[in-house]
Write an enzyme that holds these catalytic residues in place. Structure first.
Site, PDB file in Angstrom:
ATOM      1  N   ASP A 176       0.905  -1.149   0.000  1.00  0.00           N
ATOM      2  CA  ASP A 176       0.000   0.000   0.000  1.00  0.00           C
ATOM      3  C   ASP A 176       0.943   1.197   0.000  1.00  0.00           C
ATOM      4  O   ASP A 176       1.574   1.489   1.020  1.00  0.00           O
ATOM      5  CB  ASP A 176      -0.884   0.020   1.253  1.00  0.00           C
ATOM      6  CG  ASP A 176      -1.897   1.158   1.191  1.00  0.00           C
ATOM      7  OD1 ASP A 176      -1.527   2.248   0.709  1.00  0.00           O
ATOM      8  OD2 ASP A 176      -3.044   0.972   1.614  1.00  0.00           O
ATOM      9  N   HIS A 177       1.048   1.857  -1.138  1.00  0.00           N
ATOM     10  CA  HIS A 177       2.135   2.821  -1.260  1.00  0.00           C
ATOM     11  C   HIS A 177       1.976   4.009  -0.306  1.00  0.00           C
ATOM     12  O   HIS A 177       2.938   4.710  -0.029  1.00  0.00           O
ATOM     13  CB  HIS A 177       2.343   3.270  -2.712  1.00  0.00           C
ATOM     14  CG  HIS A 177       1.256   4.125  -3.254  1.00  0.00           C
ATOM     15  ND1 HIS A 177       0.143   3.604  -3.845  1.00  0.00           N
ATOM     16  CD2 HIS A 177       1.115   5.458  -3.296  1.00  0.00           C
ATOM     17  CE1 HIS A 177      -0.638   4.589  -4.200  1.00  0.00           C
ATOM     18  NE2 HIS A 177      -0.077   5.734  -3.891  1.00  0.00           N
ATOM     19  N   HIS A 239      -6.066   2.611   1.523  1.00  0.00           N
ATOM     20  CA  HIS A 239      -5.253   3.759   1.944  1.00  0.00           C
ATOM     21  C   HIS A 239      -5.796   4.465   3.188  1.00  0.00           C
ATOM     22  O   HIS A 239      -5.072   4.697   4.151  1.00  0.00           O
ATOM     23  CB  HIS A 239      -5.155   4.798   0.812  1.00  0.00           C
ATOM     24  CG  HIS A 239      -4.635   4.242  -0.473  1.00  0.00           C
ATOM     25  ND1 HIS A 239      -3.585   3.355  -0.531  1.00  0.00           N
ATOM     26  CD2 HIS A 239      -5.002   4.449  -1.754  1.00  0.00           C
ATOM     27  CE1 HIS A 239      -3.347   3.043  -1.785  1.00  0.00           C
ATOM     28  NE2 HIS A 239      -4.191   3.683  -2.543  1.00  0.00           N
TER      29      HIS A 239
END
Ligand code: NAP
Length: 483
Positions: A176-177, A239
């Site tokens: 999950d960047h 996110h």
């Protein structure tokens, strides 16, 4: 402040989907920047893999173009050529047997071996199985998987089970960047590295928390995918949920992968089901100048949301009574992601009612201009009695880090280096992902059962008016969306 670069161990990184959009825009330019910073050792090797027939030279040309187009930094041409010497390509079909032996022949013994699945999730199982059956992966190898990780609890469980057939959980890195962003990690440093905030970090002192991820882009160009997903699946389940966990979690005993992930999981499990009165879905409408969401996805009756705002309760001792307001959407007024902790008003104003109410706000900006601001109340300078005014104590990371700010790696490159180091702290564990879906699924099912239709909103606005009303009814106000 000088950032120190510690080189990682020599590695072989295979990027399945090496010719795809994500590889070209993020992964390859990011790796180049790590190479320029000296973090990638001489012996490192990056191998692109996809079905397209291409030789090494052809792939290097593609990588060169990608690095130039998508920001590989200001490094000299010479550096780029040195980087490209470490890049090669093998044509491999995830669903067939072609190319696998040749790919295996490129891998070298005694190095960290990582496989990045930058392909559609439907291919994860095929690739995982072949990595084992062709003997490319062993018990020390790592696999990196991209979002979306499932579209509901059932599909996430199936994906987890597929990966678990071939790899141990300690080998699986679910990206999950958002977790790779400097500010997100700084959030943990600020909370757990300082005495100042943690004693106030609870329902007694915090009125509410707002988490906003606003985008100006619409869904044109990826409408087909987006319409099957919507803001809830595309942004909230992953996110926003991760950000909420980091804000709300208890201090882990150590900054170690499972200690951190155990605490995040407890937060997700403490979330109350969301009352449908406390959710606003929106969809941007067409106007005189531009098409709306439905035209972008090619479905005049689509009821998928491009915006969602909601009130979430974390039912535990620390947070009972302090709402978390989440908001995300496309085609909004500005591109801005932030977490804002709004503290309660002082219990009694010694300056009298005319001094007004002044709540402290800690705002953590994720993008653009990563940094933090603490709003404090001071006396307005000059004569004229005791007038109070709010001023921001501003810490922009770019300024704080001075000329080294450019060296701060972007989220993808940092996370890839963590994979090579074998550090899973900033990656989602399988049970975390499943717990997040278990909370999300009933909300989406509720919309489907009620035949819910999102509220239209104007492109370039703050989202539907109902979202503002939701907070207004509770005596609160959203923070302005601004870049
Ligand atoms: P993409 O542009 O469609 O690229 C897909 C890649 O997979 C191509 O390199 C393609 O090359 C390869 N491929 C397709 N079928 C294959 C097969 N049978 N065997 C081997 N390779 C195959 O997709 P993308 O946008 O890069 O996205 C990749 C993954 O990242 C997806 O899971 C996506 O959801 C996720 N993701 C993307 C972004 C983004 O910004 N793009 C952001 C977050 C997550 P060939 O056609 O030559 O085989």
């Amino acid at each position: 402040m000088v950032s120190r670069v510690i080189p990682v161990d020599p590695f072989d990184l295979v990027i399945f989907g090496g010719t795809g959009d994500l590889a070209r825009r993020k992964i390859l330019p990011g790796l180049f920047r790590r190479f320029c910073s000296g973090q990638m050792p001489e012996e490192a090797q990056i191998i692109g893999a996809a079905r397209s027939e291409m030789d090494d030279a052809g792939f290097r040309d593609m990588v060169r173009e990608a690095v130039v187009e998508f920001g590989g930094g200001q490094a000299a041409e010479e550096m780029l050529e040195q980087f490209l010497e470490r890049v090669s390509y093998e044509a491999v079909d995830a669903k067939g047997s072609g190319g696998w032996e040749a790919l295996k022949g490129r891998l070298r013994a005694g190095r960290v071996r990582a496989f990045y699945f930058s392909v559609a999730p439907a291919l994860f199982g095929d690739i995982a199985e072949r990595l084992r059956s062709f003997g490319l992966a062993d018990d020390d190898s790592r696999v990196v998987v991209e979002k979306p990780f499932g579209k509901d609890l059932e599909s996430a469980r199936a994906l987890n089970a597929t990966l678990a057939r071939h790899f141990d959980e300690t080998q699986i890195y679910r990206i999950d960047h958002y977790l790779g962003k400097e500010t997100v990690q700084n959030l943990m440093a600020v909370r757990f590295g300082n005495m100042l905030f943690e004693p106030l970090w609870n329902a007694q002192y915090v009125d509410h928390i707002q988490i906003t991820v606003a985008e100006t882009v619409d869904v044109s160009g990826r409408g087909g995918y987006y319409d099957t997903s919507g803001a809830m699946r595309d942004m909230v389940q992953n996110h926003l949920m991760q950000l909420l966990c980091l804000i709300a979690m208890e201090p882990p005993a150590r900054f170690e992968p499972d200690a951190v992930r155990d605490e995040k999981l407890k937060v997700i499990r403490a979330l109350d089901p969301v009352d449908w009165h406390h959710i606003v879905r929106g969809q941007y409408a067409a106007d005189d100048n531009q098409p709306g969401y439905r035209a972008h996805v090619g479905d005049p009756r689509s009821t998928t949301e491009s915006f969602v705002a909601m009130k979430v309760n974390v039912s535990n001792w620390r947070w009972a009574g302090t709402p978390f307001y989440l908001r995300t959407g496309k085609a909004l007024k500005a591109r801005s992601s932030e977490i804002a902790v709004i503290f309660k008003d002082a219990p009694h104003s010694i300056f009298g009612p005319e001094a007004g109410k002044h709540a402290n706000v800690l705002a953590i900006r994720l993008q653009p201009n990563e940094g933090m601001t603490l709003k404090v109340t001071i006396k307005e300078p000059g004569p004229g009695g005791m007038r109070l005014v709010d001023v921001p104590l501003d810490m922009s990371f770019a300024e704080a880090l001075g000329p080294d700010a450019e060296e701060v790696p972007d989220a993808y490159e940092r996370l890839i280096m963590d994979v090579i180091r074998g550090n899973q702290t900033l990656f989602m564990r399988g049970d975390e992902v499943e717990a997040a879906w278990a909370w999300t699924d009933p909300i989406i099912e509720g919309w489907q059962q009620r035949g819910d239709v999102p509220k239209p909103y104007e492109a370039g606005s703050n989202g539907p008016e109902d979202a503002a009303m939701m907070l207004h009814r509770q005596g609160r106000k959203w923070r302005e969306i601004k870049a």
